[in-house]
Design a protein around this motif. Structure first.
Motif, PDB file in Angstrom:
ATOM      1  N   CYS A  47       0.838  -1.199   0.000  1.00 50.45           N
ATOM      2  CA  CYS A  47       0.000   0.000   0.000  1.00 50.45           C
ATOM      3  C   CYS A  47       0.880   1.259   0.000  1.00 50.45           C
ATOM      4  CB  CYS A  47      -0.903  -0.009   1.226  1.00 50.45           C
ATOM      5  SG  CYS A  47      -1.851   1.505   1.438  1.00 50.45           S
ATOM      6  N   ASP A  49       0.274   4.015   1.067  1.00 52.70           N
ATOM      7  CA  ASP A  49       0.055   4.804   2.275  1.00 52.70           C
ATOM      8  C   ASP A  49       0.637   4.121   3.510  1.00 52.70           C
ATOM      9  OD1 ASP A  49      -0.777   7.004   3.634  1.00 52.70           O
ATOM     10  OD2 ASP A  49      -2.817   6.301   3.922  1.00 52.70           O
ATOM     11  N   CYS A  50       0.245   2.855   3.745  1.00 53.82           N
ATOM     12  CA  CYS A  50       0.638   2.204   4.996  1.00 53.82           C
ATOM     13  C   CYS A  50       1.620   1.054   4.809  1.00 53.82           C
ATOM     14  CB  CYS A  50      -0.600   1.716   5.742  1.00 53.82           C
ATOM     15  SG  CYS A  50      -1.380   0.304   4.951  1.00 53.82           S
ATOM     16  N   CYS A  69      -6.877  -0.820  -0.043  1.00 54.57           N
ATOM     17  CA  CYS A  69      -5.963  -1.386   0.948  1.00 54.57           C
ATOM     18  C   CYS A  69      -6.714  -2.316   1.886  1.00 54.57           C
ATOM     19  CB  CYS A  69      -5.290  -0.272   1.732  1.00 54.57           C
ATOM     20  SG  CYS A  69      -4.171  -0.901   2.991  1.00 54.57           S
ATOM     21  N   CYS A  74      -6.467   1.376   7.453  1.00 51.16           N
ATOM     22  CA  CYS A  74      -6.201   2.163   6.247  1.00 51.16           C
ATOM     23  C   CYS A  74      -7.264   1.813   5.219  1.00 51.16           C
ATOM     24  CB  CYS A  74      -4.807   1.799   5.738  1.00 51.16           C
ATOM     25  SG  CYS A  74      -4.384   2.498   4.144  1.00 51.16           S
ATOM     26  N   VAL A  76      -7.389   3.443   2.182  1.00 53.23           N
ATOM     27  CA  VAL A  76      -7.010   4.179   0.984  1.00 53.23           C
ATOM     28  C   VAL A  76      -7.425   3.399  -0.273  1.00 53.23           C
ATOM     29  CG1 VAL A  76      -4.654   3.233   0.757  1.00 53.23           C
ATOM     30  CG2 VAL A  76      -5.140   5.553  -0.017  1.00 53.23           C
TER      31      VAL A  76
HETATM   32 ZN   LIG Z   1      -2.927   1.045   3.380  1.00 56.85          ZN
END
Ligand SMILES: [Zn+2]
Length: 91
Positions: A47, A49-50, A69, A74, A76
């Motif tokens: 991911c 983001d995370c 995700c 998360c 996203v």
């Molecule tokens: Zn994520």
């Protein structure tokens, strides 16, 4: 600008888990042979983001379907556009 973030995919050619930083993709050795016939699993993506690892399908890689995700922390959502990550809905 609509608040969209764009990141770039980082392609790994070898499976090295420590190098699966957020936004890294690794194409499965058995890509296309696992999952649904219409839309088989194709790659592992962390991911952007995370960093949670998840399997993505051929259609997700082609940008036809969004990637969501799988982490509980998360949510996203993003599209893959060639080597770009286009965030659709940030956490
Ligand atoms: Zn994520």
């Amino acid at each position: 600008m609509g608040g969209e973030m764009v990141g770039e995919l980082n392609v790994l050619n070898e499976w090295i888990p420590e190098q699966m930083q957020p936004g890294t993709i690794f194409v499965l050795e058995n890509a296309g042979r696992v999952g649904e016939k219409e839309d088989p699993y194709w790659a592992v993506l962390s991911c952007p983001d995370c960093g949670t690892l998840g399997l993505i399908t051929r259609k997700q890689l082609a940008g036809l379907l969004p990637v969501i995700c799988g982490s509980d922390q998360c949510s996203v959502q993003f599209f893959i556009n060639d080597s770009d990550i286009v965030i659709r809905k940030p956490c």
